[in-house]
Design a protein around this motif. Structure first.
Motif, PDB file in Angstrom:
ATOM      1  N   LEU A 215       0.824  -1.207   0.000  1.00  0.00           N
ATOM      2  CA  LEU A 215       0.000   0.000   0.000  1.00  0.00           C
ATOM      3  C   LEU A 215       0.862   1.263   0.000  1.00  0.00           C
ATOM      4  N   ALA A 216       2.073   1.155   0.563  1.00  0.00           N
ATOM      5  CA  ALA A 216       2.929   2.330   0.776  1.00  0.00           C
ATOM      6  C   ALA A 216       3.174   3.173  -0.485  1.00  0.00           C
ATOM      7  N   PRO A 217       3.433   2.582  -1.652  1.00  0.00           N
ATOM      8  CA  PRO A 217       3.721   3.420  -2.824  1.00  0.00           C
ATOM      9  C   PRO A 217       2.574   4.315  -3.262  1.00  0.00           C
ATOM     10  N   CYS A 496       9.347   2.098 -19.270  1.00  0.00           N
ATOM     11  CA  CYS A 496       8.313   2.808 -18.502  1.00  0.00           C
ATOM     12  C   CYS A 496       7.633   3.909 -19.313  1.00  0.00           C
ATOM     13  N   ARG A 497       6.440   4.256 -18.843  1.00  0.00           N
ATOM     14  CA  ARG A 497       5.660   5.344 -19.430  1.00  0.00           C
ATOM     15  C   ARG A 497       5.265   6.289 -18.295  1.00  0.00           C
ATOM     16  N   ALA A 498       5.435   7.599 -18.495  1.00  0.00           N
ATOM     17  CA  ALA A 498       5.113   8.581 -17.465  1.00  0.00           C
ATOM     18  C   ALA A 498       3.596   8.730 -17.333  1.00  0.00           C
ATOM     19  N   MET A 499       3.125   8.848 -16.080  1.00  0.00           N
ATOM     20  CA  MET A 499       1.700   9.071 -15.850  1.00  0.00           C
ATOM     21  C   MET A 499       1.403  10.576 -15.838  1.00  0.00           C
ATOM     22  N   THR A 500       0.211  10.948 -16.270  1.00  0.00           N
ATOM     23  CA  THR A 500      -0.212  12.345 -16.187  1.00  0.00           C
ATOM     24  C   THR A 500      -0.607  12.660 -14.744  1.00  0.00           C
ATOM     25  N   ASP A 501      -0.768  13.945 -14.425  1.00  0.00           N
ATOM     26  CA  ASP A 501      -1.176  14.327 -13.072  1.00  0.00           C
ATOM     27  C   ASP A 501      -2.530  13.710 -12.720  1.00  0.00           C
ATOM     28  N   GLU A 503      -3.774  10.917 -13.894  1.00  0.00           N
ATOM     29  CA  GLU A 503      -3.590   9.471 -13.665  1.00  0.00           C
ATOM     30  C   GLU A 503      -2.967   9.211 -12.299  1.00  0.00           C
ATOM     31  N   LYS A 504      -2.066  10.111 -11.878  1.00  0.00           N
ATOM     32  CA  LYS A 504      -1.428   9.934 -10.568  1.00  0.00           C
ATOM     33  C   LYS A 504      -2.421  10.092  -9.428  1.00  0.00           C
ATOM     34  N   SER A 505      -3.487  10.847  -9.655  1.00  0.00           N
ATOM     35  CA  SER A 505      -4.460  11.111  -8.592  1.00  0.00           C
ATOM     36  C   SER A 505      -5.424   9.933  -8.415  1.00  0.00           C
ATOM     37  N   LEU A 506      -5.417   8.981  -9.321  1.00  0.00           N
ATOM     38  CA  LEU A 506      -6.341   7.845  -9.221  1.00  0.00           C
ATOM     39  C   LEU A 506      -5.863   6.880  -8.149  1.00  0.00           C
ATOM     40  N   PHE A 507      -6.762   5.953  -7.724  1.00  0.00           N
ATOM     41  CA  PHE A 507      -6.397   4.999  -6.679  1.00  0.00           C
ATOM     42  C   PHE A 507      -6.913   3.613  -7.037  1.00  0.00           C
ATOM     43  N   GLY A 508      -6.228   2.627  -6.482  1.00  0.00           N
ATOM     44  CA  GLY A 508      -6.663   1.250  -6.562  1.00  0.00           C
ATOM     45  C   GLY A 508      -6.768   0.758  -7.993  1.00  0.00           C
ATOM     46  N   ILE A 509      -7.903   0.107  -8.277  1.00  0.00           N
ATOM     47  CA  ILE A 509      -8.064  -0.540  -9.566  1.00  0.00           C
ATOM     48  C   ILE A 509      -7.990   0.467 -10.713  1.00  0.00           C
ATOM     49  N   LYS A 510      -8.437   1.714 -10.451  1.00  0.00           N
ATOM     50  CA  LYS A 510      -8.394   2.735 -11.501  1.00  0.00           C
ATOM     51  C   LYS A 510      -6.953   3.082 -11.856  1.00  0.00           C
ATOM     52  N   LYS A 511      -6.138   3.189 -10.824  1.00  0.00           N
ATOM     53  CA  LYS A 511      -4.741   3.509 -11.075  1.00  0.00           C
ATOM     54  C   LYS A 511      -4.004   2.316 -11.688  1.00  0.00           C
ATOM     55  N   LEU A 512      -4.384   1.122 -11.212  1.00  0.00           N
ATOM     56  CA  LEU A 512      -3.745  -0.073 -11.765  1.00  0.00           C
ATOM     57  C   LEU A 512      -4.027  -0.227 -13.252  1.00  0.00           C
ATOM     58  N   VAL A 525       2.722   1.084  -8.810  1.00  0.00           N
ATOM     59  CA  VAL A 525       2.438   2.493  -9.104  1.00  0.00           C
ATOM     60  C   VAL A 525       3.678   3.377  -8.980  1.00  0.00           C
ATOM     61  N   ASP A 526       4.701   2.915  -8.278  1.00  0.00           N
ATOM     62  CA  ASP A 526       5.951   3.679  -8.182  1.00  0.00           C
ATOM     63  C   ASP A 526       7.006   3.139  -9.162  1.00  0.00           C
ATOM     64  N   TYR A 527       6.545   2.382 -10.151  1.00  0.00           N
ATOM     65  CA  TYR A 527       7.410   1.827 -11.207  1.00  0.00           C
ATOM     66  C   TYR A 527       8.376   0.764 -10.680  1.00  0.00           C
ATOM     67  N   SER A 528       8.045   0.159  -9.551  1.00  0.00           N
ATOM     68  CA  SER A 528       8.899  -0.889  -9.006  1.00  0.00           C
ATOM     69  C   SER A 528       8.272  -2.250  -9.253  1.00  0.00           C
ATOM     70  N   ALA A 529       9.043  -3.296  -8.975  1.00  0.00           N
ATOM     71  CA  ALA A 529       8.537  -4.665  -9.078  1.00  0.00           C
ATOM     72  C   ALA A 529       9.293  -5.538  -8.088  1.00  0.00           C
ATOM     73  N   ARG A 530       8.580  -6.524  -7.547  1.00  0.00           N
ATOM     74  CA  ARG A 530       9.192  -7.474  -6.603  1.00  0.00           C
ATOM     75  C   ARG A 530       9.684  -8.655  -7.433  1.00  0.00           C
ATOM     76  N   VAL A 531      10.976  -8.669  -7.702  1.00  0.00           N
ATOM     77  CA  VAL A 531      11.519  -9.495  -8.771  1.00  0.00           C
ATOM     78  C   VAL A 531      11.932 -10.890  -8.291  1.00  0.00           C
ATOM     79  N   GLN A 532      11.601 -11.904  -9.103  1.00  0.00           N
ATOM     80  CA  GLN A 532      12.171 -13.247  -8.934  1.00  0.00           C
ATOM     81  C   GLN A 532      12.968 -13.595 -10.173  1.00  0.00           C
ATOM     82  N   SER A 533      14.243 -13.889 -10.004  1.00  0.00           N
ATOM     83  CA  SER A 533      15.032 -14.390 -11.128  1.00  0.00           C
ATOM     84  C   SER A 533      14.967 -15.917 -11.114  1.00  0.00           C
ATOM     85  N   VAL A 534      14.768 -16.497 -12.281  1.00  0.00           N
ATOM     86  CA  VAL A 534      14.558 -17.949 -12.378  1.00  0.00           C
ATOM     87  C   VAL A 534      15.786 -18.604 -12.999  1.00  0.00           C
TER      88      VAL A 534
END
Length: 617
Positions: A215-217, A496-501, A503-512, A525-534
């Motif tokens: 939720l933090a991002p 990555c693609r930059a979000m508009t202002d 789009e940044k104001s949206l939350f939850g499923i709308k932002k996703l 939403v902060d352009y990060s990912a929890r990565v697993q290398s296989v």
């Protein structure tokens, strides 16, 4: 004759068992996977039976049984804590004492009785009382972090809620020895601080911490100064002291006090009620504080020891955002994190204490680590699976590996959501390609489909990518492996693609639903990912599946989420997998080499009462 050592953790949360054979990690599993009770705290009878069965041995064949902590020290901590706060906390004290006087004070006898019951089921010979030992809670964490690591010598940092007394501890591991450096004791606890905010935001303690992290991002760390000015005094070396007036976990059934609630201006959020920007900002703020403490502790530990490598364990080590920041800081050259960092992994640590410290055996370092990809749980053959499918008259298609991987890759490319049941089950909280639900990361709708129609969970929660090991740096801003999905890294900027202002104001499923990269299903939403290398070495079938997907599409990764629904333990058996498949809107189920299409399966009446059997976290 081989020497077997059995490690056990139980009676608090996440019970588990681990079996060593001549020091080699052979098998390990959490009890919840068998009992189907999330975070099952009970005696891990099924996990122990699985471990013994994996080697076709009996309890009498086990040389040592090691319990992961010392209960009398925990009892001492409870007594001293309640005496210090008395008369407050009398209700919780009475409740705790009832359990202790009935069970935990007599743990040695209870453990032996339970082991004997397993013996009596399996062996007609006379039961031999096992050599039963007790490790210490944080020593078990430290052992689980250091001994399987690829390092000859390393600093070790353990951070959790609480063990006997310690909540944060530092150690040095060298060859087969682990030496303590220092510890921070209860009630001052980074793990309990994070859990207090988990509780305050309406999530379940010891279960929902990863939701708070996810939720933090969405928020801004507006309350960081408020937290640091009132709740916690953080020293420059990372040591800390909580203002315990704001908490109740040491004297009651709740985590936070009225003073805590008054400080932030709201009572704790009730479960399943609306999440607001306030909760997002709270989550962002405690995440920042946590990262600051972890980085300061690591920095002072580097200066104190002069060592290049660090091993992490304890529940806080599952905070993969903080882990990613630590990796990026380059305070240490290399980081290794125990994939089962919570109390389940302490069954492994306890067993390793038995092998290296009780028996003084030489340690041989595996430069790829000794966890075998943490694929240490039950597995099922094609014959066993086919026998089950015939029993329930489920239509299926059997394919050889080559045809299977390309067929699954094509189905992923076509937008299908697939349950992937493959090889030995993972040990630890993460699904790493043995009990996973997978999808196409390029599909813009995949994240919302998986969250709401497959997992039945909150819309804000992100999904993780599984990427071919050799392609990790082409997709993410990270230059090291991440085999256990314990590091967060930014998605490559050119993807990555930059979000508009707006789009940044949206939350939850709308932002996703706003595409933030060419990999929208795994980009948070902060352009990060929890990565697993296989790795081809530890999970060749999962690796080859992703490779087939890359050959077909050019994309070297898939979406990977655990094979379960919200509140349910990850599936263990083909029966669990088929049941989950039929209850959700998954399109396809793969059980080893058998492919099942939902449209071919017998129709079942829609009944969602089963959801009530899983307590939401």
């Amino acid at each position: 004759m081989s020497v077997y050592i059995l490690g056990i953790s139980c009676y608090y949360h996440d019970s588990a068992a681990t079996l060593l054979k001549d020091g080699e990690i052979i098998s390990a599993a959490q009890e919840e996977r068998f009992s189907r009770i999330k975070h099952d705290p009970g005696f891990p009878i099924n996990a122990i039976k699985f471990c013994l069965k994996s080697q076709n041995i009996q309890i009498n064949d086990v040389d040592q049984v090691i319990y992961y902590e010392k209960p009398l020290l925990t009892f001492e901590r409870l007594l001293e804590t309640y005496l210090a706060v008395s008369p407050r906390g009398s209700r919780s004290f009475i409740a705790a004492m009832q359990v202790w006087l009935k069970e935990k004070l007599f743990l040695k006898k209870i453990l032996k009785d339970n082991l004997k019951s397993i013996h009596d089921e399996q062996d007609y010979k006379k039961f031999k009382n096992p050599n039963l030992f007790f490790s210490e809670h944080h020593l078990s964490h430290a052992a689980a972090a250091y001994y399987p690591s690829p390092f000859n010598k390393a600093a070790i940092l353990c951070m959790d809620g609480v063990g006997e007394w310690a909540t944060t501890s530092a150690w040095i591991g060298e060859n087969n020895l682990i030496k303590p450096l220092w510890e921070i004791n209860f009630p001052h606890s980074l793990g309990l601080l994070y859990s207090a905010f988990t509780y305050y935001c309406g999530f379940k303690v010891n279960s929902g911490e990863y939701k708070l992290m996810g939720l933090a991002p969405y928020g801004q760390p507006k309350y960081t100064d408020l937290i640091k000015d009132n709740l916690i005094d953080i020293k420059e070396d990372g040591s800390y002291r909580l203002n315990i007036d704001f908490f109740k976990y040491h004297r009651g059934f709740q985590m936070t006090s009225q003073k805590f609630n008054k400080l932030f201006g709201q009572p704790p959020r009730k479960k399943e009620t609306k999440l607001t920007t306030f909760h997002m900002d709270i989550a962002a703020s405690i995440q920042v504080v946590t990262e600051e403490i972890v980085l300061k502790l690591a920095k002072s530990l580097r200066e104190e020891t002069g060592l290049n490598n660090i091993c992490l364990s304890g529940g806080v080590a599952l905070n993969c955002v903080a882990n990613g920041k630590l990796l990026k800081s380059k305070i240490f050259d290399e980081i290794w994190i125990q994939p089962a960092s919570g109390d389940a992994g302490s069954s492994l640590g306890a067993a390793l204490v038995g092998w290296y410290q009780n028996k003084d055996n030489e340690r041989k370092v595996n430069l790829n680590d000794s966890m075998k990809g943490t694929y240490l749980g039950p597995e099922f053959s094609n014959d066993e699976i086919i026998s089950y499918l015939k029993t329930i008259k489920a239509p299926y298609l059997s394919l050889n590996d080559k045809d299977l991987f390309m067929r699954v890759a094509k189905e992923l490319d076509g937008g299908k959501v697939i349950g992937w049941f493959n090889g030995p089950m993972e040990f630890g909280p993460r699904a790493l390609g043995s009990r996973s639900i997978i999808g196409d990361p390029r599909n813009q709708k995949m994240q919302s489909i998986m969250n709401l129609k497959i997992k039945y969970r909150e819309s804000f929660r992100p999904f993780a990518p599984s990427v071919l090991e050799e392609d990790i740096s082409s997709q993410f801003e990270i230059d090291s492996k991440s085999p256990y999905m314990l590091l967060v890294a930014p998605v490559k900027k050119d993807l990555c693609r930059a979000m508009t202002d707006y789009e940044k104001s949206l939350f939850g499923i709308k932002k996703l639903n706003i595409p933030r990269s060419t990999l929208p299903a795994i980009t948070h939403v902060d352009y990060s990912a929890r990565v697993q290398s296989v790795s081809k070495m530890t999970n060749p079938r999962y690796y080859n599946l992703i490779k087939s997907f890359k050959e077909l599409t050019g994309c070297p990764l898939v979406v990977n989420t655990s094979f379960n629904v919200r509140g349910e333990p990850i599936v263990c058996t083909p029966q669990d997998a088929y049941r989950c498949f039929m209850r959700t809107e998954m399109d396809i189920l793969v059980l080893q080499n058998q492919v099942l299409f939902k449209i071919d399966q017998p129709k079942i009446e829609k009944d969602e009462k089963w959801m009530q059997s899983f307590e939401l976290d």
